[in-house]
Design a protein around this motif. Structure first.
Motif, PDB file in Angstrom:
ATOM      1  N   ARG A 229       0.833  -1.208   0.000  1.00  0.00           N
ATOM      2  CA  ARG A 229       0.000   0.000   0.000  1.00  0.00           C
ATOM      3  C   ARG A 229       0.865   1.254   0.000  1.00  0.00           C
ATOM      4  NH1 ARG A 229      -5.047   0.145   4.032  1.00  0.00           N
ATOM      5  NH2 ARG A 229      -5.135   2.182   3.032  1.00  0.00           N
ATOM      6  N   ARG A 230       1.915   1.244   0.774  1.00  0.00           N
ATOM      7  CA  ARG A 230       2.798   2.421   0.806  1.00  0.00           C
ATOM      8  C   ARG A 230       3.463   2.626  -0.548  1.00  0.00           C
ATOM      9  NH1 ARG A 230       3.489   0.533   6.247  1.00  0.00           N
ATOM     10  NH2 ARG A 230       5.300  -0.741   5.720  1.00  0.00           N
ATOM     11  N   VAL A 261      -7.900  -5.098   1.917  1.00  0.00           N
ATOM     12  CA  VAL A 261      -8.288  -3.701   1.727  1.00  0.00           C
ATOM     13  C   VAL A 261      -9.723  -3.578   1.244  1.00  0.00           C
ATOM     14  CG1 VAL A 261      -7.705  -1.554   0.537  1.00  0.00           C
ATOM     15  CG2 VAL A 261      -5.883  -3.103   1.282  1.00  0.00           C
ATOM     16  N   GLY A 262     -10.166  -4.534   0.434  1.00  0.00           N
ATOM     17  CA  GLY A 262     -11.533  -4.481  -0.062  1.00  0.00           C
ATOM     18  C   GLY A 262     -11.659  -4.219  -1.537  1.00  0.00           C
ATOM     19  N   VAL A 263     -10.578  -3.739  -2.163  1.00  0.00           N
ATOM     20  CA  VAL A 263     -10.535  -3.490  -3.606  1.00  0.00           C
ATOM     21  C   VAL A 263      -9.163  -3.934  -4.117  1.00  0.00           C
ATOM     22  CG1 VAL A 263     -12.160  -1.560  -3.541  1.00  0.00           C
ATOM     23  CG2 VAL A 263      -9.705  -1.122  -3.282  1.00  0.00           C
ATOM     24  N   PRO A 264      -9.022  -4.243  -5.410  1.00  0.00           N
ATOM     25  CA  PRO A 264      -7.715  -4.607  -5.959  1.00  0.00           C
ATOM     26  C   PRO A 264      -6.798  -3.394  -6.075  1.00  0.00           C
ATOM     27  CG  PRO A 264      -9.368  -4.608  -7.682  1.00  0.00           C
ATOM     28  CD  PRO A 264     -10.108  -4.410  -6.389  1.00  0.00           C
ATOM     29  N   PRO A 265      -5.488  -3.616  -6.209  1.00  0.00           N
ATOM     30  CA  PRO A 265      -4.522  -2.511  -6.243  1.00  0.00           C
ATOM     31  C   PRO A 265      -4.781  -1.465  -7.312  1.00  0.00           C
ATOM     32  CG  PRO A 265      -3.381  -4.585  -5.984  1.00  0.00           C
ATOM     33  CD  PRO A 265      -4.817  -4.924  -6.261  1.00  0.00           C
ATOM     34  N   GLY A 266      -5.165  -1.901  -8.519  1.00  0.00           N
ATOM     35  CA  GLY A 266      -5.398  -0.941  -9.590  1.00  0.00           C
ATOM     36  C   GLY A 266      -6.533   0.006  -9.264  1.00  0.00           C
ATOM     37  N   ALA A 267      -7.651  -0.527  -8.760  1.00  0.00           N
ATOM     38  CA  ALA A 267      -8.786   0.315  -8.374  1.00  0.00           C
ATOM     39  C   ALA A 267      -8.410   1.215  -7.212  1.00  0.00           C
ATOM     40  CB  ALA A 267      -9.982  -0.563  -8.001  1.00  0.00           C
ATOM     41  N   TYR A 268      -7.614   0.700  -6.293  1.00  0.00           N
ATOM     42  CA  TYR A 268      -7.140   1.481  -5.150  1.00  0.00           C
ATOM     43  C   TYR A 268      -6.405   2.732  -5.627  1.00  0.00           C
ATOM     44  CZ  TYR A 268      -4.205   2.539  -1.037  1.00  0.00           C
ATOM     45  OH  TYR A 268      -3.547   3.166  -0.006  1.00  0.00           O
TER      46      TYR A 268
END
Length: 279
Positions: A229-230, A261-268
């Motif tokens: 995430r960072r 997190v609840g969503v995939p990295p791209g959407a994040y």
């Protein structure tokens, strides 16, 4: 037509240090994970069940799920139709600063109950979301501080660790965690880790779980997601972030990231307006 799962995980620039999630989940299952922030989740429809430390609890409409930083928890639907919620993830420093103004305690604070039945507080959380969506900075900031103060006064106190940090087992667990953090991309086996610390694998496994609420391999996955995430926040593309934290590839990161997190990295990255550093 059957309802579909949906989720938006985003930030409002006028609320620094605060993440927002508005989601409807039906089949979604959150793995055991932690957050560096606090969590205020206002359930608006359905029921969410979640393990909080070693307790299985449920939250429904008008209730708030409250999770302290670094506290293991899960999440899944408690009814067939799933659950809808609006969640705020305020930075621990922000909550601490509010606590310093209203509580007669010193030291790190936390919430004493994982579920609170307080429809008014739940509406305040919804109000933060709506104010942010409308671009009303004054209302968003004010409502955030009001709900935080309300929850701290009613359900706040000094934060309690899972296990006293001075015990021998807790010290071994802390050393093991530091080694796993250092060797995140190439972690040792449990047997090698225990041998390096001068203890047995089973003793280390038990001490680690008692200290951090999860076994070492689960903690490592959670730590990888947090580090990813960072990197994503800094603009690192998901594929590069995956390899940098020790996942085999982007699909591997996608699976674990979405379960924490609840969503995939791209959407994040898209919802938070993060541009790739390679772009």
């Amino acid at each position: 037509m059957a309802a579909r799962e949906r989720a938006r995980y985003w930030q409002y620039a006028e609320l620094p240090g605060v993440d927002l999630l508005h989601a409807h989940y039906i089949r979604k299952t959150f793995s055991r994970h932690t957050h560096e922030t606090f969590v205020y989740a206002a359930i608006t429809e359905g029921v969410e069940d979640f393990h909080y430390r070693d307790q299985l609890v449920s939250a429904g409409p008008g209730q708030l799920a409250l999770v302290n930083p670094d506290t293991p928890h899960t999440g899944h639907a408690g009814v067939p139709e799933g659950w809808t919620y609006r969640t705020i993830y305020p930075d621990a420093g922000l909550v601490q600063s509010i606590a310093a103004d209203i509580l007669p305690v010193r030291g790190a604070v936390g919430f004493t109950q994982p579920v609170v039945d307080d429809p008014y507080a739940a509406q305040l959380v919804v109000g933060v979301h709506r104010a942010a969506e409308e671009g009303n900075a004054l209302a968003a900031d004010s409502l955030l501080r009001l709900v935080t103060a309300r929850m701290l006064r009613s359900h706040g106190g000094l934060a309690q660790p899972l296990r006293p940090p001075r015990s021998a087992g807790a010290r071994d667990a802390a050393r093991a965690r530091a080694l796993l953090e250092e060797r995140m991309t190439e972690p040792p086996t449990l047997e090698r880790l225990a041998a390096e610390l001068g203890t047995s694998p089973f003793a280390l496994l038990r001490a680690f779980r008692e200290t951090y609420g999860m076994p070492p391999h689960t903690w490592l996955t959670d730590a990888r997601v947090r580090r990813a995430r960072r990197l994503l926040d800094a603009g690192t593309p998901p594929a590069e972030a995956a390899v940098a934290v020790g996942f085999t590839d982007q699909p591997h990161l996608n699976r674990h990231f979405a379960r924490s997190v609840g969503v995939p990295p791209g959407a994040y990255q898209r919802e938070r307006g993060i541009r790739s550093a390679r772009g």
